[in-house]
Design a protein around this motif. Structure first.
Motif, PDB file in Angstrom:
ATOM      1  N   LYS A   1       2.376   1.684  -3.508  1.00 54.25           N
ATOM      2  CA  LYS A   1       1.342   2.094  -4.455  1.00 54.25           C
ATOM      3  C   LYS A   1       0.982   3.572  -4.277  1.00 54.25           C
ATOM      4  CE  LYS A   1      -3.409   1.124  -5.904  1.00 54.25           C
ATOM      5  NZ  LYS A   1      -3.805   2.543  -5.802  1.00 54.25           N
ATOM      6  N   SER A   2       0.805   3.983  -3.026  1.00 53.58           N
ATOM      7  CA  SER A   2       0.454   5.378  -2.767  1.00 53.58           C
ATOM      8  C   SER A   2       1.557   6.319  -3.222  1.00 53.58           C
ATOM      9  CB  SER A   2       0.178   5.581  -1.271  1.00 53.58           C
ATOM     10  OG  SER A   2      -0.896   4.777  -0.843  1.00 53.58           O
TER      11      SER A   2
ATOM     12  N   GLU B   1       7.416   0.989   5.270  1.00 55.66           N
ATOM     13  CA  GLU B   1       6.594   2.174   5.009  1.00 55.66           C
ATOM     14  C   GLU B   1       7.383   3.453   5.266  1.00 55.66           C
ATOM     15  OE1 GLU B   1       2.330   2.252   6.005  1.00 55.66           O
ATOM     16  OE2 GLU B   1       2.716   0.385   7.092  1.00 55.66           O
TER      17      GLU B   1
ATOM     18  N   ASP C   1       1.582   6.500  -7.052  1.00 56.29           N
ATOM     19  CA  ASP C   1       0.431   7.254  -7.559  1.00 56.29           C
ATOM     20  C   ASP C   1       0.589   8.753  -7.336  1.00 56.29           C
ATOM     21  OD1 ASP C   1      -0.715   4.901  -8.339  1.00 56.29           O
ATOM     22  OD2 ASP C   1      -2.051   4.723  -6.606  1.00 56.29           O
ATOM     23  N   GLU C   2       1.144   9.123  -6.187  1.00 52.53           N
ATOM     24  CA  GLU C   2       1.194  10.539  -5.826  1.00 52.53           C
ATOM     25  C   GLU C   2       2.491  11.235  -6.241  1.00 52.53           C
ATOM     26  OE1 GLU C   2       0.398  10.863  -1.685  1.00 52.53           O
ATOM     27  OE2 GLU C   2      -1.443   9.671  -1.771  1.00 52.53           O
TER      28      GLU C   2
ATOM     29  N   GLU D   1       8.264   6.428   2.588  1.00 54.89           N
ATOM     30  CA  GLU D   1       7.949   7.845   2.828  1.00 54.89           C
ATOM     31  C   GLU D   1       9.196   8.709   2.757  1.00 54.89           C
ATOM     32  OE1 GLU D   1       5.604   8.686   6.216  1.00 54.89           O
ATOM     33  OE2 GLU D   1       4.016   7.256   5.721  1.00 54.89           O
TER      34      GLU D   1
ATOM     35  N   VAL E   1       0.829  -1.205   0.000  1.00 57.46           N
ATOM     36  CA  VAL E   1       0.000   0.000   0.000  1.00 57.46           C
ATOM     37  C   VAL E   1       0.866   1.258   0.000  1.00 57.46           C
ATOM     38  CG1 VAL E   1      -1.661   1.348   1.347  1.00 57.46           C
ATOM     39  CG2 VAL E   1      -1.986  -1.114   1.068  1.00 57.46           C
TER      40      VAL E   1
END
Length: 417
Positions: free
Chosen positions: A242-243, A309, A246-247, A313, A239
Protein backbone atom coordinates in the motif's frame (compact mmCIF):
# COMPACT_ATOMS: atom_id res chain seq x y z
CA UNK A 1 4.53 -34.58 37.48
CA UNK A 2 4.68 -38.01 35.92
CA UNK A 3 2.03 -39.22 33.54
CA UNK A 4 -0.78 -41.16 35.10
CA UNK A 5 -4.20 -40.48 36.54
CA UNK A 6 -5.41 -36.93 35.95
CA UNK A 7 -5.21 -34.67 38.95
CA UNK A 8 -8.45 -32.89 39.86
CA UNK A 9 -8.11 -29.25 38.93
CA UNK A 10 -9.22 -26.38 41.17
CA UNK A 11 -11.47 -25.02 38.42
CA UNK A 12 -13.60 -28.16 38.61
CA UNK A 13 -14.94 -27.05 41.97
CA UNK A 14 -17.28 -24.06 41.98
CA UNK A 15 -16.52 -22.98 45.60
CA UNK A 16 -12.78 -23.25 44.93
CA UNK A 17 -13.11 -21.20 41.78
CA UNK A 18 -14.67 -18.36 43.76
CA UNK A 19 -11.50 -17.94 45.83
CA UNK A 20 -9.08 -15.33 44.41
CA UNK A 21 -6.01 -17.38 45.45
CA UNK A 22 -5.74 -21.13 44.97
CA UNK A 23 -3.01 -23.74 45.15
CA UNK A 24 -1.10 -24.01 41.87
CA UNK A 25 -1.45 -27.76 41.37
CA UNK A 26 -0.86 -29.82 38.26
CA UNK A 27 -3.63 -30.39 35.75
CA UNK A 28 -4.31 -33.76 34.13
CA UNK A 29 -3.24 -34.80 30.65
CA UNK A 30 -6.58 -36.51 30.13
CA UNK A 31 -8.78 -33.46 30.68
CA UNK A 32 -11.61 -33.33 28.18
CA UNK A 33 -12.32 -30.27 26.04
CA UNK A 34 -9.07 -28.52 26.98
CA UNK A 35 -8.71 -25.36 24.89
CA UNK A 36 -6.73 -22.12 24.92
CA UNK A 37 -7.98 -19.51 27.38
CA UNK A 38 -8.71 -15.83 26.65
CA UNK A 39 -5.64 -14.93 28.72
CA UNK A 40 -3.45 -17.16 26.54
CA UNK A 41 -4.84 -15.59 23.37
CA UNK A 42 -4.18 -12.12 24.77
CA UNK A 43 -0.67 -13.25 25.67
CA UNK A 44 -0.06 -14.37 22.07
CA UNK A 45 -1.30 -11.12 20.57
CA UNK A 46 1.01 -9.06 22.75
CA UNK A 47 3.97 -11.23 21.79
CA UNK A 48 3.26 -10.59 18.12
CA UNK A 49 3.96 -6.90 18.81
CA UNK A 50 7.55 -7.87 19.59
CA UNK A 51 7.73 -10.13 16.53
CA UNK A 52 6.51 -7.26 14.35
CA UNK A 53 9.24 -4.99 15.74
CA UNK A 54 11.88 -7.63 15.04
CA UNK A 55 10.55 -8.01 11.50
CA UNK A 56 10.66 -4.27 10.83
CA UNK A 57 14.24 -4.08 12.09
CA UNK A 58 15.21 -7.05 9.89
CA UNK A 59 13.68 -5.33 6.85
CA UNK A 60 15.73 -2.18 7.43
CA UNK A 61 18.95 -4.16 7.94
CA UNK A 62 18.51 -6.26 4.79
CA UNK A 63 17.33 -3.32 2.67
CA UNK A 64 20.43 -1.34 3.67
CA UNK A 65 22.72 -4.20 2.64
CA UNK A 66 23.53 -5.46 6.16
CA UNK A 67 21.84 -8.84 5.84
CA UNK A 68 24.39 -10.83 7.85
CA UNK A 69 24.31 -8.50 10.83
CA UNK A 70 20.54 -8.13 10.61
CA UNK A 71 19.94 -11.90 10.56
CA UNK A 72 22.20 -12.39 13.59
CA UNK A 73 20.39 -9.71 15.59
CA UNK A 74 17.04 -11.10 14.43
CA UNK A 75 18.02 -14.61 15.56
CA UNK A 76 19.00 -13.37 19.03
CA UNK A 77 15.94 -11.16 19.56
CA UNK A 78 13.55 -13.74 18.16
CA UNK A 79 15.02 -16.41 20.44
CA UNK A 80 14.20 -14.27 23.49
CA UNK A 81 10.64 -13.75 22.26
CA UNK A 82 10.04 -17.38 21.27
CA UNK A 83 11.64 -18.92 24.34
CA UNK A 84 9.65 -16.77 26.77
CA UNK A 85 6.45 -17.58 24.87
CA UNK A 86 7.21 -21.29 24.79
CA UNK A 87 8.07 -21.52 28.49
CA UNK A 88 4.81 -19.82 29.42
CA UNK A 89 2.76 -22.02 27.07
CA UNK A 90 4.08 -25.33 28.42
CA UNK A 91 3.84 -24.13 32.02
CA UNK A 92 0.24 -23.00 31.46
CA UNK A 93 -0.65 -26.31 29.85
CA UNK A 94 0.41 -28.09 33.05
CA UNK A 95 -0.43 -25.62 35.84
CA UNK A 96 -2.88 -22.91 34.78
CA UNK A 97 -5.31 -22.44 37.68
CA UNK A 98 -6.61 -19.03 36.50
CA UNK A 99 -6.59 -17.45 39.95
CA UNK A 100 -5.89 -13.77 40.56
CA UNK A 101 -2.17 -14.18 41.22
CA UNK A 102 -1.70 -16.36 38.13
CA UNK A 103 -3.40 -13.71 35.99
CA UNK A 104 -1.36 -10.86 37.51
CA UNK A 105 1.95 -12.68 37.01
CA UNK A 106 0.97 -13.46 33.41
CA UNK A 107 0.18 -9.79 32.79
CA UNK A 108 3.63 -8.96 34.18
CA UNK A 109 5.09 -11.30 31.56
CA UNK A 110 3.13 -9.45 28.89
CA UNK A 111 4.53 -6.16 30.19
CA UNK A 112 8.00 -7.67 29.88
CA UNK A 113 7.58 -8.55 26.21
CA UNK A 114 6.33 -5.01 25.49
CA UNK A 115 9.49 -3.62 27.12
CA UNK A 116 11.51 -6.03 25.00
CA UNK A 117 9.68 -4.87 21.87
CA UNK A 118 10.52 -1.26 22.70
CA UNK A 119 14.21 -2.13 22.72
CA UNK A 120 14.35 -4.06 19.43
CA UNK A 121 15.20 -1.11 17.19
CA UNK A 122 18.00 0.01 19.53
CA UNK A 123 19.40 -3.53 19.56
CA UNK A 124 19.54 -3.55 15.74
CA UNK A 125 20.67 0.03 15.14
CA UNK A 126 22.97 0.70 18.08
CA UNK A 127 23.80 -2.86 19.22
CA UNK A 128 22.41 -1.91 22.62
CA UNK A 129 20.58 -4.89 24.14
CA UNK A 130 19.92 -3.26 27.50
CA UNK A 131 16.19 -2.72 27.04
CA UNK A 132 15.76 -6.12 25.40
CA UNK A 133 17.50 -7.71 28.36
CA UNK A 134 15.36 -5.80 30.87
CA UNK A 135 12.18 -6.94 29.15
CA UNK A 136 13.43 -10.52 29.02
CA UNK A 137 14.37 -10.35 32.72
CA UNK A 138 10.85 -9.19 33.64
CA UNK A 139 9.35 -12.16 31.81
CA UNK A 140 11.77 -14.63 33.35
CA UNK A 141 11.38 -13.37 36.92
CA UNK A 142 7.62 -13.75 36.50
CA UNK A 143 8.11 -17.32 35.29
CA UNK A 144 10.37 -18.08 38.27
CA UNK A 145 7.56 -16.88 40.53
CA UNK A 146 5.15 -19.29 38.86
CA UNK A 147 7.52 -22.23 39.29
CA UNK A 148 8.07 -21.42 42.96
CA UNK A 149 4.31 -21.34 43.43
CA UNK A 150 4.05 -24.74 41.78
CA UNK A 151 6.85 -26.08 43.99
CA UNK A 152 5.09 -24.87 47.15
CA UNK A 153 2.02 -26.95 46.22
CA UNK A 154 3.91 -30.08 45.15
CA UNK A 155 5.74 -32.91 46.85
CA UNK A 156 8.50 -35.35 46.02
CA UNK A 157 9.80 -35.55 42.46
CA UNK A 158 7.34 -32.96 41.20
CA UNK A 159 8.54 -30.42 43.76
CA UNK A 160 12.17 -31.12 42.82
CA UNK A 161 11.31 -30.61 39.15
CA UNK A 162 9.64 -27.24 39.82
CA UNK A 163 12.60 -26.04 41.90
CA UNK A 164 15.02 -27.12 39.16
CA UNK A 165 13.05 -25.04 36.69
CA UNK A 166 13.05 -22.00 38.97
CA UNK A 167 16.77 -22.07 39.73
CA UNK A 168 17.71 -23.05 36.17
CA UNK A 169 15.86 -20.05 34.76
CA UNK A 170 17.46 -17.80 37.39
CA UNK A 171 21.00 -18.96 36.61
CA UNK A 172 20.43 -18.50 32.87
CA UNK A 173 19.07 -15.02 33.42
CA UNK A 174 22.29 -14.05 35.21
CA UNK A 175 24.28 -15.40 32.28
CA UNK A 176 22.39 -13.27 29.77
CA UNK A 177 23.88 -10.12 31.29
CA UNK A 178 26.98 -11.00 29.28
CA UNK A 179 25.23 -9.40 26.29
CA UNK A 180 25.53 -6.05 28.06
CA UNK A 181 28.81 -6.22 29.98
CA UNK A 182 31.02 -8.09 27.49
CA UNK A 183 32.57 -6.54 24.33
CA UNK A 184 30.45 -6.60 21.20
CA UNK A 185 32.51 -9.26 19.34
CA UNK A 186 31.81 -11.69 22.20
CA UNK A 187 28.03 -11.33 22.03
CA UNK A 188 27.36 -14.02 19.38
CA UNK A 189 29.27 -16.52 21.52
CA UNK A 190 27.39 -15.44 24.64
CA UNK A 191 24.17 -15.98 22.73
CA UNK A 192 25.14 -19.48 21.59
CA UNK A 193 26.23 -20.57 25.07
CA UNK A 194 23.21 -19.12 26.85
CA UNK A 195 20.74 -20.39 24.25
CA UNK A 196 22.13 -23.90 24.74
CA UNK A 197 21.87 -23.46 28.52
CA UNK A 198 18.26 -22.33 28.26
CA UNK A 199 17.36 -25.30 26.07
CA UNK A 200 18.99 -27.64 28.60
CA UNK A 201 16.93 -26.43 31.56
CA UNK A 202 13.71 -28.35 30.70
CA UNK A 203 15.67 -31.49 29.86
CA UNK A 204 17.44 -31.38 33.23
CA UNK A 205 14.40 -30.31 35.24
CA UNK A 206 12.20 -33.11 33.91
CA UNK A 207 14.70 -35.97 34.00
CA UNK A 208 13.01 -37.53 37.03
CA UNK A 209 9.44 -36.25 36.65
CA UNK A 210 7.47 -34.75 33.77
CA UNK A 211 5.04 -31.86 33.73
CA UNK A 212 1.48 -32.87 32.90
CA UNK A 213 1.18 -30.83 29.71
CA UNK A 214 -1.88 -31.56 27.57
CA UNK A 215 -1.13 -32.77 23.97
CA UNK A 216 -4.29 -31.28 22.42
CA UNK A 217 -3.80 -28.00 24.27
CA UNK A 218 -0.12 -27.70 23.28
CA UNK A 219 -0.87 -28.49 19.63
CA UNK A 220 -3.62 -25.86 19.65
CA UNK A 221 -1.37 -23.26 21.30
CA UNK A 222 1.36 -23.73 18.70
CA UNK A 223 -1.19 -23.72 15.90
CA UNK A 224 -2.77 -20.49 17.10
CA UNK A 225 0.61 -18.80 17.37
CA UNK A 226 1.48 -19.96 13.85
CA UNK A 227 -1.75 -18.39 12.58
CA UNK A 228 -0.96 -15.13 14.38
CA UNK A 229 2.57 -15.01 12.95
CA UNK A 230 1.29 -15.72 9.43
CA UNK A 231 -1.32 -13.01 9.95
CA UNK A 232 1.40 -10.57 10.91
CA UNK A 233 3.26 -11.56 7.74
CA UNK A 234 0.22 -10.73 5.60
CA UNK A 235 -0.34 -7.45 7.44
CA UNK A 236 3.28 -6.36 7.02
CA UNK A 237 3.32 -7.21 3.32
CA UNK A 238 -0.01 -5.44 2.76
CA UNK A 239 1.18 -2.25 4.42
CA UNK A 240 4.38 -2.34 2.38
CA UNK A 241 2.50 -2.74 -0.91
CA UNK A 242 0.00 0.00 0.00
CA UNK A 243 2.76 2.44 0.92
CA UNK A 244 4.67 1.71 -2.27
CA UNK A 245 1.59 2.16 -4.44
CA UNK A 246 0.64 5.42 -2.71
CA UNK A 247 4.12 6.90 -2.93
CA UNK A 248 5.50 5.49 -6.18
CA UNK A 249 2.47 4.41 -8.26
CA UNK A 250 4.19 1.11 -9.05
CA UNK A 251 1.24 -1.27 -8.99
CA UNK A 252 2.40 -3.18 -12.06
CA UNK A 253 5.78 -4.02 -10.52
CA UNK A 254 4.22 -4.91 -7.16
CA UNK A 255 1.40 -7.18 -8.30
CA UNK A 256 3.67 -10.25 -8.85
CA UNK A 257 5.16 -9.77 -5.38
CA UNK A 258 1.75 -9.33 -3.74
CA UNK A 259 0.22 -12.34 -5.49
CA UNK A 260 3.27 -14.53 -4.90
CA UNK A 261 3.42 -13.55 -1.25
CA UNK A 262 -0.25 -14.34 -0.78
CA UNK A 263 0.18 -17.78 -2.36
CA UNK A 264 3.18 -18.48 -0.13
CA UNK A 265 1.31 -17.58 3.07
CA UNK A 266 -1.81 -19.52 2.03
CA UNK A 267 0.32 -22.57 1.22
CA UNK A 268 2.22 -22.22 4.51
CA UNK A 269 -1.08 -22.27 6.44
CA UNK A 270 -2.38 -25.26 4.49
CA UNK A 271 0.81 -27.30 4.85
CA UNK A 272 1.15 -26.65 8.59
CA UNK A 273 -2.43 -27.58 9.48
CA UNK A 274 -2.99 -30.51 7.13
CA UNK A 275 -1.92 -33.07 9.76
CA UNK A 276 -3.26 -33.66 13.33
CA UNK A 277 0.05 -33.36 15.16
CA UNK A 278 -1.28 -33.86 18.70
CA UNK A 279 -1.24 -37.63 18.21
CA UNK A 280 2.52 -37.50 17.76
CA UNK A 281 3.10 -35.74 21.10
CA UNK A 282 3.17 -38.73 23.39
CA UNK A 283 6.22 -38.12 25.58
CA UNK A 284 8.92 -35.57 26.31
CA UNK A 285 11.24 -37.22 23.78
CA UNK A 286 9.00 -36.28 20.87
CA UNK A 287 7.64 -33.07 22.36
CA UNK A 288 11.01 -31.47 23.18
CA UNK A 289 12.26 -31.85 19.61
CA UNK A 290 8.92 -30.72 18.22
CA UNK A 291 8.65 -27.73 20.53
CA UNK A 292 12.26 -26.61 20.09
CA UNK A 293 12.02 -26.99 16.31
CA UNK A 294 9.26 -24.42 16.20
CA UNK A 295 11.88 -21.74 16.71
CA UNK A 296 12.69 -22.21 13.02
CA UNK A 297 9.03 -22.44 12.02
CA UNK A 298 8.01 -19.24 13.79
CA UNK A 299 11.18 -17.35 12.87
CA UNK A 300 10.99 -18.31 9.19
CA UNK A 301 7.25 -17.54 8.99
CA UNK A 302 7.85 -14.07 10.40
CA UNK A 303 10.89 -13.62 8.14
CA UNK A 304 8.75 -14.32 5.07
CA UNK A 305 6.81 -11.15 5.85
CA UNK A 306 10.04 -9.20 6.30
CA UNK A 307 11.30 -10.60 3.01
CA UNK A 308 8.16 -9.49 1.19
CA UNK A 309 8.65 -5.99 2.54
CA UNK A 310 12.25 -6.03 1.31
CA UNK A 311 11.12 -7.22 -2.13
CA UNK A 312 8.58 -4.37 -2.29
CA UNK A 313 11.18 -1.78 -1.29
CA UNK A 314 13.62 -3.11 -3.87
CA UNK A 315 10.98 -3.05 -6.60
CA UNK A 316 10.35 0.67 -6.05
CA UNK A 317 14.04 1.55 -5.68
CA UNK A 318 14.11 2.13 -1.93
CA UNK A 319 16.37 -0.82 -1.04
CA UNK A 320 20.12 -0.70 -1.68
CA UNK A 321 20.38 -4.34 -2.72
CA UNK A 322 20.10 -6.36 -5.92
CA UNK A 323 16.99 -8.12 -7.20
CA UNK A 324 18.69 -11.44 -6.43
CA UNK A 325 19.19 -10.48 -2.77
CA UNK A 326 15.62 -9.19 -2.47
CA UNK A 327 14.27 -12.41 -3.96
CA UNK A 328 16.38 -14.49 -1.58
CA UNK A 329 14.88 -12.58 1.35
CA UNK A 330 11.58 -14.27 0.46
CA UNK A 331 12.59 -17.63 -0.99
CA UNK A 332 15.12 -18.68 1.66
CA UNK A 333 12.79 -18.33 4.69
CA UNK A 334 10.01 -19.95 2.65
CA UNK A 335 12.23 -22.95 1.93
CA UNK A 336 13.27 -23.13 5.58
CA UNK A 337 9.62 -23.09 6.67
CA UNK A 338 8.74 -25.91 4.28
CA UNK A 339 11.67 -28.08 5.33
CA UNK A 340 11.07 -27.55 9.05
CA UNK A 341 7.35 -28.28 8.82
CA UNK A 342 8.17 -31.46 6.91
CA UNK A 343 10.74 -32.53 9.50
CA UNK A 344 8.50 -31.82 12.51
CA UNK A 345 5.02 -32.49 11.13
CA UNK A 346 4.46 -34.00 7.75
CA UNK A 347 6.99 -36.83 7.60
CA UNK A 348 5.23 -38.61 10.45
CA UNK A 349 2.04 -38.89 8.41
CA UNK A 350 3.28 -39.34 4.84
CA UNK A 351 3.28 -42.78 3.24
CA UNK A 352 5.64 -43.68 0.42
CA UNK A 353 8.48 -41.87 -1.29
CA UNK A 354 6.24 -39.64 -3.40
CA UNK A 355 4.43 -38.13 -0.43
CA UNK A 356 7.63 -37.78 1.59
CA UNK A 357 9.39 -35.99 -1.28
CA UNK A 358 6.78 -33.27 -1.88
CA UNK A 359 7.97 -30.70 0.67
CA UNK A 360 11.76 -31.22 0.35
CA UNK A 361 11.50 -30.98 -3.46
CA UNK A 362 9.27 -27.93 -3.14
CA UNK A 363 11.81 -26.25 -0.86
CA UNK A 364 14.54 -26.89 -3.43
CA UNK A 365 12.41 -25.50 -6.26
CA UNK A 366 11.56 -22.41 -4.20
CA UNK A 367 15.28 -21.75 -3.72
CA UNK A 368 15.79 -22.12 -7.48
CA UNK A 369 13.08 -19.48 -8.02
CA UNK A 370 15.50 -16.95 -6.52
CA UNK A 371 17.22 -16.77 -9.91
CA UNK A 372 14.09 -15.62 -11.77
CA UNK A 373 14.58 -11.92 -11.13
CA UNK A 374 11.42 -9.81 -10.84
CA UNK A 375 9.25 -12.95 -11.12
CA UNK A 376 10.98 -14.84 -8.30
CA UNK A 377 8.37 -14.22 -5.59
CA UNK A 378 5.45 -15.05 -7.89
CA UNK A 379 7.19 -18.23 -9.05
CA UNK A 380 7.87 -19.26 -5.44
CA UNK A 381 4.20 -18.72 -4.64
CA UNK A 382 3.08 -20.82 -7.59
CA UNK A 383 5.49 -23.62 -6.64
CA UNK A 384 4.22 -23.54 -3.04
CA UNK A 385 0.62 -23.70 -4.22
CA UNK A 386 1.43 -26.61 -6.54
CA UNK A 387 2.94 -28.44 -3.55
CA UNK A 388 -0.45 -28.20 -1.83
CA UNK A 389 -2.22 -29.48 -4.95
CA UNK A 390 0.25 -32.34 -5.35
CA UNK A 391 0.00 -33.37 -1.71
CA UNK A 392 -3.80 -33.27 -1.82
CA UNK A 393 -3.94 -35.40 -4.98
CA UNK A 394 -1.50 -37.99 -3.60
CA UNK A 395 -3.44 -38.24 -0.33
CA UNK A 396 -6.75 -38.61 -2.20
CA UNK A 397 -5.32 -41.36 -4.40
CA UNK A 398 -4.00 -43.22 -1.37
CA UNK A 399 -7.40 -42.95 0.32
CA UNK A 400 -9.15 -44.20 -2.83
CA UNK A 401 -6.82 -47.20 -3.08
CA UNK A 402 -7.30 -47.99 0.60
CA UNK A 403 -11.07 -47.80 0.22
CA UNK A 404 -10.98 -50.06 -2.82
CA UNK A 405 -8.78 -52.55 -0.96
CA UNK A 406 -11.20 -52.62 1.98
CA UNK A 407 -14.10 -53.20 -0.41
CA UNK A 408 -12.30 -56.10 -2.11
CA UNK A 409 -11.40 -57.62 1.25
CA UNK A 410 -15.01 -57.31 2.39
CA UNK A 411 -16.32 -59.05 -0.74
CA UNK A 412 -13.84 -61.94 -0.57
CA UNK A 413 -14.45 -62.51 3.11
CA UNK A 414 -18.29 -62.51 2.82
CA UNK A 415 -19.85 -65.99 3.10
CA UNK A 416 -21.38 -67.39 -0.06
CA UNK A 417 -25.16 -67.77 0.26
Amino acid sequence: MTTGSPVPHPLSSTPARARPLRRLTARGRDEAHRTATPLELFFDLCFVVAIAQAGVALVHAVAEGHAGEGILNYAMVFFAIWWAWMNFSWFASAYDNDDVLYRVVTLVQIAGVLVLAAGVSRAFDEHDFTLVLIGYAIMRVALITQWLRAASSAEGAERTMALRYAFGVLICQVGWFGLVVLPEPARPWVFLVMAAAELAVPVYAEKDAQTSWHPHHIAERYGLFTIIVLGETIAAATVAVKSAVDEHDALGALLPIALGGLLIVFAAWWIYFVVPIHGHLRSNKESFLWGYGHYLIFASAAAIGAGLEVAVEQAVGQAHISTLSASAAVTLPTALFLLTVWALHSRHFKVGLAQQAVLPVTALLVICCTLLGDWAVLAAGVVSALAVVTGTVLTARMATRAEALRADTSRTSSPVV
